[in-house]
Design a protein around this motif. Structure first.
Motif, PDB file in Angstrom:
ATOM      1  N   CYS A 202       0.825  -1.217   0.000  1.00 24.02           N
ATOM      2  CA  CYS A 202       0.000   0.000   0.000  1.00 24.02           C
ATOM      3  C   CYS A 202       0.860   1.267   0.000  1.00 24.02           C
ATOM      4  O   CYS A 202       0.472   2.280  -0.581  1.00 24.02           O
ATOM      5  N   ASP A 203       2.039   1.224   0.643  1.00 23.48           N
ATOM      6  CA  ASP A 203       2.854   2.437   0.688  1.00 23.48           C
ATOM      7  C   ASP A 203       3.404   2.818  -0.688  1.00 23.48           C
ATOM      8  O   ASP A 203       3.864   3.931  -0.885  1.00 23.48           O
ATOM      9  N   CYS A 205       1.427   2.396  -3.465  1.00 21.29           N
ATOM     10  CA  CYS A 205       0.249   2.370  -4.340  1.00 21.29           C
ATOM     11  C   CYS A 205      -0.295   3.780  -4.597  1.00 21.29           C
ATOM     12  O   CYS A 205      -0.423   4.580  -3.666  1.00 21.29           O
ATOM     13  N   GLN A 208      -3.508   4.760  -2.405  1.00 19.55           N
ATOM     14  CA  GLN A 208      -3.532   4.631  -0.944  1.00 19.55           C
ATOM     15  C   GLN A 208      -4.415   5.703  -0.312  1.00 19.55           C
ATOM     16  O   GLN A 208      -5.071   5.470   0.701  1.00 19.55           O
ATOM     17  N   CYS A 211      -8.122   4.257  -0.724  1.00 24.13           N
ATOM     18  CA  CYS A 211      -8.449   2.830  -0.711  1.00 24.13           C
ATOM     19  C   CYS A 211      -9.075   2.408   0.620  1.00 24.13           C
ATOM     20  O   CYS A 211      -8.481   2.566   1.685  1.00 24.13           O
ATOM     21  N   CYS A 214      -7.260  -0.586   2.397  1.00 20.34           N
ATOM     22  CA  CYS A 214      -6.022  -0.177   3.062  1.00 20.34           C
ATOM     23  C   CYS A 214      -6.371   0.514   4.381  1.00 20.34           C
ATOM     24  O   CYS A 214      -5.791   0.203   5.425  1.00 20.34           O
TER      25      CYS A 214
END
Ligand code: SF4
Length: 368
Positions: A202-203, A205, A208, A211, A214
Motif C-alpha cells: 500500500c505504501d 500504491c 492509498q 483505498c 487499506c
C-alpha cells in the motif's frame, strides 16, 4: 461496492504512476495488435518473466498473423511446448485463419469484431482494442477485479459473471482517452503493488489516499472468491519404452485433456512390473529390462495426475519386424530421440519422465 464508489478519482493517479513505473516489456514496443494478442494469450497462465523468452521465439518464427495461420500444427505445438494449455495456441491459429480470410490478414480494429474471433474473450479483446486501437473499452481480468474490489471494499464474489459484468460496466464509464494506458496501469498495479499472494504494498500504491481496504486493513479477506471444487485425482502409470535410440510415443484423442498431443504411453492406475511387462508384450514388443522411476505429480485445472513410472528397454524393433507396417499398433509410433527433441511437443505433465532421456531441459539422468 464499486457502483457506489467514485472510480473517476482513480484514473489520474493510476496513469501518472504507470508512466513512471511501467516495466519495459517486449510487447509494449509500439502498438502491434498481433504482438499484444500473443502476449496476452501467453500471460493467461504464465508469469511475465517466464513468458518473455517464449514471446521472442514465437515472434521470430511467426512474425505476423498470416505466418501463424499457415504454420503446420505439429510445429506450432512444439513452439508452444512448456507453456501448456495447448488449446490456447490452437485457437489462436483458428482465429488467425479467420483474420486472413475475412480481414486480409490484418487484426480487425473494433472490440466487437475482435471478441467474435475464436479463443478471444472479453478481456483479451479489450486489451487489444484499447492498447492497439485506443478504443475506450475495459480489459477486466482477475487482477483488475482484485484491486478494484479492495479499493472499493466490494465483497461481491469476483468469480460470478454478474460481478465481472458490473465491474466492467463501471470501468467503462470512467475510461479515459488513454484507454490502453489505463488498462495497462490497472494490470501493472495488480502485478506489482496490489499483488495476489502476500501483503499488498500500500505504501507504493497510487490509490492509498482513497483505498478502503487499506484504511480498514481488510485486504486479506478481499477479493471474495467462491471455493473452487476439489480436483479429481487420477493415478496413472507412465512408461518410457526405449529401443536403443528410439522411444515409443502415443497420440492422445482429438478431444479432451491434452487433446491431440503426443505423449509417453500411460495407463490408468498404479501398475506393478508384471502388468507393465504384459502391456509391453501386448504392443508386439519384446521387453529386455525394466526399471522403476520416481513418482511424479502434475496438476491440471480440474484434475491431478499422480504418476508412477517405469523405463522399459525393448529388443530392437527392426530385428523382429514381421510386416511392412511393423508390429506396433497404429496408435503408437517409435521415434528417434533426436527427432522427438526437434519436432514433437510432449506435454509438461510428462516432464519428470522425459528428463530420463534428455527430452526436456535437464540433463540425461539415468539409462540402463
Ligand atoms: S492501497 Fe493497498 S490494498 Fe488498496 S489498492 Fe493499493 S495496494 Fe491494494
Amino acid at each position: 461496492m464499486i457502483d457506489t464508489f467514485d472510480l473517476s478519482i482513480l484514473v489520474e493517479p493510476a496513469l501518472n504512476w504507470f508512466y513512471e513505473n511501467k516495466r519495459d516489456l517486449p510487447w509494449r514496443q509500439g502498438r502491434n495488435p498481433y504482438g499484444i494478442w500473443v502476449s496476452e494469450i501467453m500471460l493467461q497462465q504464465t508469469r511475465v518473466e517466464a513468458v518473455i523468452p517464449y514471446y521472442h521465439r514465437f515472434m521470430e518464427h511467426l512474425p505476423d498473423i498470416k505466418a501463424l495461420a499457415e504454420y503446420p500444427e505439429d510445429r506450432l505445438l512444439k513452439l508452444w511446448e512448456g507453456l501448456g494449455y495447448y488449446n490456447r495456441v490452437r485457437n489462436m491459429q483458428k482465429a488467425a485463419q479467420v483474420i486472413v480470410e475475412q480481414y486480409g490478414g490484418e487484426m480487425p480494429k473494433t472490440y466487437e469484431e475482435i471478441v467474435s474471433l475464436p479463443g478471444i474473450g472479453p478481456y483479451t479483446a479489450g486489451a487489444i482494442a484499447s492498447i492497439a486501437f485506443s478504443e475506450r473499452v475495459p480489459a477486466v481480468d482477475g487482477n483488475v477485479l482484485r484491486i478494484l474490489s479492495r479499493v472499493a471494499e466490494d465483497d461481491r464474489d469476483i468469480l460470478k459473471e454478474s460481478t465481472k459484468k458490473s465491474v466492467a460496466a463501471s470501468i467503462k464509464q470512467i475510461m479515459p482517452e488513454a484507454s490502453g494506458d489505463f488498462n495497462q496501469a490497472l494490470m501493472e498495479i495488480g502485478a506489482l503493488v496490489c499483488i495476489p499472494n502476500g501483503e499488498p504494498k500500500c505504501d507504493q500504491c497510487p490509490w492509498q489516499f482513497c483505498c478502503k481496504a487499506c484504511a480498514n486493513k481488510s485486504y486479506d479477506r478481499l477479493p471474495v472468491k467462491t471455493k473452487a471444487k476439489a480436483r479429481r485425482i487420477e493415478e496413472r502409470t507412465v512408461l518410457l519404452i526405449r529401443d536403443g535410440e528410439k522411444i515409443l510415443l502415443g497420440k492422445r484423442p482429438a478431444k479432451g485433456l491434452l487433446a491431440g498431443l503426443y505423449e509417453l504411453p500411460n495407463v490408468p492406475g498404479y501398475q506393478i512390473k508384471e502388468e507393465v511387462l504384459t502391456f509391453v508384450r501386448e504392443q508386439g514388443l519384446v521387453p529386455l529390462q525394466i526399471k522403476e522411476l520416481p513418482e511424479a505429480k502434475h496438476i491440471f485445472s480440474h484434475i491431478e495426475w499422480h504418476m508412477k513410472g517405469y523405463m522399459v528397454q525393448v529388443a530392437d524393433v527392426e530385428s523382429y519386424h514381421v510386416t511392412a507396417e511393423g508390429p506396433l499398433p497404429s496408435d503408437y509410433l517409435l521415434v528417434e530421440l533426436s527427432q522427438v527433441q526437434k519436432e514433437f511437443a510432449i506435454p509438461t505433465a510428462f516432464e519428470k519422465y522425459t528428463e530420463f532421456v534428455s527430452l526436456s531441459h535437464g540433463p540425461e539422468k539415468n539409462t540402463f
